[in-house]
Design a protein around this motif. Structure first.
Motif, PDB file in Angstrom:
ATOM      1  N   ASP A  13       0.813  -1.221   0.000  1.00  0.00           N
ATOM      2  CA  ASP A  13       0.000   0.000   0.000  1.00  0.00           C
ATOM      3  C   ASP A  13       0.844   1.267   0.000  1.00  0.00           C
ATOM      4  OD1 ASP A  13      -2.461   1.173  -0.179  1.00  0.00           O
ATOM      5  OD2 ASP A  13      -2.806   1.280   1.986  1.00  0.00           O
ATOM      6  N   ARG A  14       1.896   1.258  -0.822  1.00  0.00           N
ATOM      7  CA  ARG A  14       2.734   2.455  -0.960  1.00  0.00           C
ATOM      8  C   ARG A  14       3.034   2.716  -2.428  1.00  0.00           C
ATOM      9  NH1 ARG A  14       5.636   4.760   3.238  1.00  0.00           N
ATOM     10  NH2 ARG A  14       6.057   6.295   1.592  1.00  0.00           N
ATOM     11  N   CYS A  15       1.966   2.874  -3.219  1.00  0.00           N
ATOM     12  CA  CYS A  15       2.148   3.120  -4.658  1.00  0.00           C
ATOM     13  C   CYS A  15       2.857   4.443  -4.924  1.00  0.00           C
ATOM     14  CB  CYS A  15       0.795   3.078  -5.369  1.00  0.00           C
ATOM     15  SG  CYS A  15       0.132   1.397  -5.440  1.00  0.00           S
ATOM     16  N   ASP A  16       2.881   5.328  -3.923  1.00  0.00           N
ATOM     17  CA  ASP A  16       3.595   6.613  -4.088  1.00  0.00           C
ATOM     18  C   ASP A  16       5.088   6.394  -4.332  1.00  0.00           C
ATOM     19  OD1 ASP A  16       3.345   5.706  -1.236  1.00  0.00           O
ATOM     20  OD2 ASP A  16       4.789   7.337  -0.912  1.00  0.00           O
ATOM     21  N   LEU A  17       5.621   5.264  -3.842  1.00  0.00           N
ATOM     22  CA  LEU A  17       7.053   5.002  -3.997  1.00  0.00           C
ATOM     23  C   LEU A  17       7.427   4.728  -5.461  1.00  0.00           C
ATOM     24  CD1 LEU A  17       7.708   2.696  -0.895  1.00  0.00           C
ATOM     25  CD2 LEU A  17       8.237   5.138  -1.122  1.00  0.00           C
ATOM     26  N   ILE A  18       6.439   4.294  -6.241  1.00  0.00           N
ATOM     27  CA  ILE A  18       6.710   3.973  -7.650  1.00  0.00           C
ATOM     28  C   ILE A  18       7.178   5.223  -8.394  1.00  0.00           C
ATOM     29  CG2 ILE A  18       5.673   3.191  -9.827  1.00  0.00           C
ATOM     30  CD1 ILE A  18       3.689   1.540  -8.056  1.00  0.00           C
ATOM     31  N   GLU A  19       6.584   6.359  -8.045  1.00  0.00           N
ATOM     32  CA  GLU A  19       6.911   7.630  -8.719  1.00  0.00           C
ATOM     33  C   GLU A  19       8.110   8.335  -8.094  1.00  0.00           C
ATOM     34  OE1 GLU A  19       5.269   8.132 -11.425  1.00  0.00           O
ATOM     35  OE2 GLU A  19       3.935   6.440 -10.964  1.00  0.00           O
ATOM     36  N   ASP A  20       8.596   7.833  -6.952  1.00  0.00           N
ATOM     37  CA  ASP A  20       9.700   8.486  -6.238  1.00  0.00           C
ATOM     38  C   ASP A  20      11.001   8.274  -7.010  1.00  0.00           C
ATOM     39  OD1 ASP A  20      11.787   9.153  -4.400  1.00  0.00           O
ATOM     40  OD2 ASP A  20      10.350   8.930  -2.756  1.00  0.00           O
ATOM     41  N   ALA A  21      11.633   9.362  -7.438  1.00  0.00           N
ATOM     42  CA  ALA A  21      12.840   9.282  -8.277  1.00  0.00           C
ATOM     43  C   ALA A  21      13.965   8.506  -7.590  1.00  0.00           C
ATOM     44  CB  ALA A  21      13.326  10.689  -8.625  1.00  0.00           C
ATOM     45  N   ARG A  22      13.991   8.514  -6.239  1.00  0.00           N
ATOM     46  CA  ARG A  22      15.065   7.816  -5.513  1.00  0.00           C
ATOM     47  C   ARG A  22      14.996   6.301  -5.687  1.00  0.00           C
ATOM     48  NH1 ARG A  22      13.820   9.908   0.345  1.00  0.00           N
ATOM     49  NH2 ARG A  22      11.734   9.569  -0.533  1.00  0.00           N
ATOM     50  N   TYR A  23      13.790   5.800  -6.057  1.00  0.00           N
ATOM     51  CA  TYR A  23      13.586   4.347  -6.128  1.00  0.00           C
ATOM     52  C   TYR A  23      13.050   3.886  -7.489  1.00  0.00           C
ATOM     53  CZ  TYR A  23      13.437   5.704  -1.221  1.00  0.00           C
ATOM     54  OH  TYR A  23      13.708   6.285  -0.005  1.00  0.00           O
ATOM     55  N   ALA A  24      13.126   4.760  -8.480  1.00  0.00           N
ATOM     56  CA  ALA A  24      12.473   4.487  -9.770  1.00  0.00           C
ATOM     57  C   ALA A  24      13.145   3.364 -10.561  1.00  0.00           C
ATOM     58  CB  ALA A  24      12.437   5.760 -10.607  1.00  0.00           C
ATOM     59  N   THR A  25      14.450   3.183 -10.397  1.00  0.00           N
ATOM     60  CA  THR A  25      15.164   2.125 -11.144  1.00  0.00           C
ATOM     61  C   THR A  25      15.939   1.252 -10.161  1.00  0.00           C
ATOM     62  OG1 THR A  25      17.199   3.419 -11.373  1.00  0.00           O
ATOM     63  CG2 THR A  25      15.509   3.726 -13.084  1.00  0.00           C
ATOM     64  N   ALA A  26      16.333   0.087 -10.654  1.00  0.00           N
ATOM     65  CA  ALA A  26      17.104  -0.838  -9.814  1.00  0.00           C
ATOM     66  C   ALA A  26      18.385  -0.173  -9.320  1.00  0.00           C
ATOM     67  CB  ALA A  26      17.437  -2.106 -10.608  1.00  0.00           C
ATOM     68  N   GLN A  48      18.924   3.049  -8.827  1.00  0.00           N
ATOM     69  CA  GLN A  48      18.590   4.051  -7.803  1.00  0.00           C
ATOM     70  C   GLN A  48      18.235   3.385  -6.473  1.00  0.00           C
ATOM     71  OE1 GLN A  48      20.014   6.877  -9.150  1.00  0.00           O
ATOM     72  NE2 GLN A  48      18.433   7.821  -7.880  1.00  0.00           N
ATOM     73  N   ARG A  49      17.514   2.270  -6.564  1.00  0.00           N
ATOM     74  CA  ARG A  49      17.150   1.568  -5.323  1.00  0.00           C
ATOM     75  C   ARG A  49      18.396   1.044  -4.612  1.00  0.00           C
ATOM     76  NH1 ARG A  49      12.904   0.060  -8.683  1.00  0.00           N
ATOM     77  NH2 ARG A  49      13.682  -2.042  -9.156  1.00  0.00           N
ATOM     78  N   LEU A  50      19.354   0.560  -5.409  1.00  0.00           N
ATOM     79  CA  LEU A  50      20.596   0.059  -4.816  1.00  0.00           C
ATOM     80  C   LEU A  50      21.378   1.201  -4.166  1.00  0.00           C
ATOM     81  CD1 LEU A  50      22.286  -2.529  -4.485  1.00  0.00           C
ATOM     82  CD2 LEU A  50      23.443  -1.970  -6.633  1.00  0.00           C
ATOM     83  N   LYS A  51      21.409   2.343  -4.847  1.00  0.00           N
ATOM     84  CA  LYS A  51      22.120   3.520  -4.332  1.00  0.00           C
ATOM     85  C   LYS A  51      21.515   4.001  -3.018  1.00  0.00           C
ATOM     86  CE  LYS A  51      23.248   8.233  -5.766  1.00  0.00           C
ATOM     87  NZ  LYS A  51      22.917   9.263  -6.767  1.00  0.00           N
ATOM     88  N   ASN A  52      20.187   3.909  -2.903  1.00  0.00           N
ATOM     89  CA  ASN A  52      19.484   4.403  -1.701  1.00  0.00           C
ATOM     90  C   ASN A  52      18.955   3.252  -0.838  1.00  0.00           C
ATOM     91  OD1 ASN A  52      19.556   7.350  -2.324  1.00  0.00           O
ATOM     92  ND2 ASN A  52      18.475   6.651  -4.159  1.00  0.00           N
ATOM     93  N   ARG A  53      19.694   2.136  -0.872  1.00  0.00           N
ATOM     94  CA  ARG A  53      19.229   0.926  -0.208  1.00  0.00           C
ATOM     95  C   ARG A  53      18.905   1.138   1.278  1.00  0.00           C
ATOM     96  NH1 ARG A  53      21.336  -4.713  -0.952  1.00  0.00           N
ATOM     97  NH2 ARG A  53      23.340  -3.854  -1.517  1.00  0.00           N
ATOM     98  N   ASP A  54      19.797   1.775   2.018  1.00  0.00           N
ATOM     99  CA  ASP A  54      19.626   1.855   3.472  1.00  0.00           C
ATOM    100  C   ASP A  54      18.357   2.602   3.865  1.00  0.00           C
ATOM    101  OD1 ASP A  54      21.862   0.351   3.765  1.00  0.00           O
ATOM    102  OD2 ASP A  54      23.207   2.022   4.253  1.00  0.00           O
ATOM    103  N   GLU A  55      18.104   3.751   3.216  1.00  0.00           N
ATOM    104  CA  GLU A  55      16.900   4.507   3.592  1.00  0.00           C
ATOM    105  C   GLU A  55      15.626   3.799   3.118  1.00  0.00           C
ATOM    106  OE1 GLU A  55      16.164   8.270   1.283  1.00  0.00           O
ATOM    107  OE2 GLU A  55      18.226   7.933   0.608  1.00  0.00           O
TER     108      GLU A  55
END
Length: 392
Positions: A260-273, A275-282
């Protein structure tokens, strides 16, 4: 040769001169699939390397016959050579120098029976600067790099909870022996199959090795985090923790919907694999707060319904309570004359035309000595004389 067990390997006789774990793991593949495996061991087992009554020993040595033999005596060695004449395979895990002293080196055995396949497992290989060193699983885990990538970041080296170098060296050796048995059908000649704990452990580095060999990157400990994918790893739940594995953007979007966090899909910090790896901890810190509000069962069912790989983190008792493990036949029973019905681990291989043969429990030392010696043509009188002199 008297052998009535059927199975895909029932035409082979295997002489088992192995000890500890890597060798018995190799031989177990033959014993479980129908080969006539003769375990050859000292008449007075005071070698101190195994407790015959332990669960470990009972699990490892099922489906074999046992012959006790003093290989240091000329008569004992002669009997072994007569068995070599009848055998397809001999498996040993002596150090190279010991092998030579016992006359079990490749040149001697090959001259005696050119069809024989010799399987040798060592700590570090049959040649090279470490060839004569004693091998031990944890030493191989350390030297082979596994302990440097296991455990939490900064924790210091951690061994894996199973003897993975022993086990894989045994499996690799069994694979090599099977390859040679296939080729022998064409050539009529055996070969020397070698594996070692160090080779097996280095081979098992797999993608971690490729990161160094191809990318020039030295992998570090990543704990429960997958080295390259996020979110992937252990996530807390309201009643424990579970593994979740999300790969690719489509699965990431489905995962966001489940929690229930579809807002994360549009979040630039997590948009690609990347980016997700870069911001893994948060990202993981945020997801931990979300998964912590769900039970393991509820979250597992929701994720599975969306096609997202996940599952519980079971203790060993829970593993064997799992209905899927039960349906896979990973537990089998053998009848032990003294201990009664014993559960042992089944085979992880399924064949459409055969099943593993669990026909007997781990034998007592020398349980089949008389029978095997009679098969070789020795008389009752000769067998009695050998026993008196503690050669058998």
């Amino acid at each position: 040769m008297t052998h009535h067990i059927t199975g895909p390997l029932d035409r082979y006789r295997v002489l088992d001169l192995t000890r500890i774990r890597s060798g018995p793991t190799c031989v177990k593949q033959f014993a479980d699939w129908g080969a006539d495996v003769i375990k050859i061991e000292p008449p007075e087992d005071n070698s101190g390397y195994a407790d015959r009554n332990s669960s470990d020993f009972q699990n490892l040595h099922r489906n074999k016959r046992s012959l006790t033999l003093d290989l240091k005596s000329s008569e004992g060695h002669d009997i072994l050579m007569r068995l070599v004449d009848t055998a397809d395979v001999l498996v040993e895990n002596f150090r190279p120098g010991v092998k030579k002293r016992l006359g079990l080196d490749w040149d001697s055995l090959h001259a005696r029976n050119p069809r024989l396949v010799l399987g040798s497992i060592s700590g570090f290989g049959q040649t090279g600067p470490y060839a004569e060193r004693p091998g031990f699983d944890q030493v191989a885990q350390g030297m082979g790099g596994l302990m440097s990538v296991t455990g939490l970041p900064g924790q210091g080296p951690v061994r894996v909870g199973i003897p993975i170098a022993d086990l894989t060296a045994g499996m690799f050796c069994a694979t090599g022996i099977l390859m040679v048995l296939l080729e022998r059908e064409r050539t009529g000649v055996g070969q020397w199959v070698q594996s070692s704990l160090l080779q097996a452990q280095v081979a098992m580095l797999d993608f971690q090795a490729a990161r160094w060999l191809i990318d020039g990157e030295v992998p570090e400990q990543a704990g429960n985090n997958h080295p390259t994918a996020v979110p992937m790893g252990v996530y807390p739940t309201s009643d424990g923790s579970m593994n979740i594995a999300v790969t690719g953007n489509r699965m990431w979007q489905d995962f966001c919907a489940v929690v229930d966090r579809c807002d994360l899909i549009e979040d630039a910090r997590y948009a690609t694999a990347r980016q997700r790896l870069k911001n893994r901890d948060e990202l993981n810190a945020m997801l931990h707060e979300i998964t912590r509000t769900r039970t393991s069962k509820d979250l597992t069912e929701a994720l599975i319904a969306s096609g997202i790989p996940c599952g519980p983190i079971n203790k060993i008792d829970a593993v064997f309570d799992d209905p899927q493990v039960s349906s896979l036949g990973m537990v089998v029973e053998v009848e032990h004359p003294k201990r009664g019905t014993q559960k042992v681990l089944g085979q992880p291989i399924v064949l459409s035309g055969a099943t593993p043969v669990m026909h007997s429990a781990t034998p007592d030392a020398g349980q089949h000595s008389d029978t095997i010696l009679h098969e070789l043509g020795l008389s009752e009188t000769e067998v009695t004389a050998l026993k008196k002199r503690k050669i058998v």
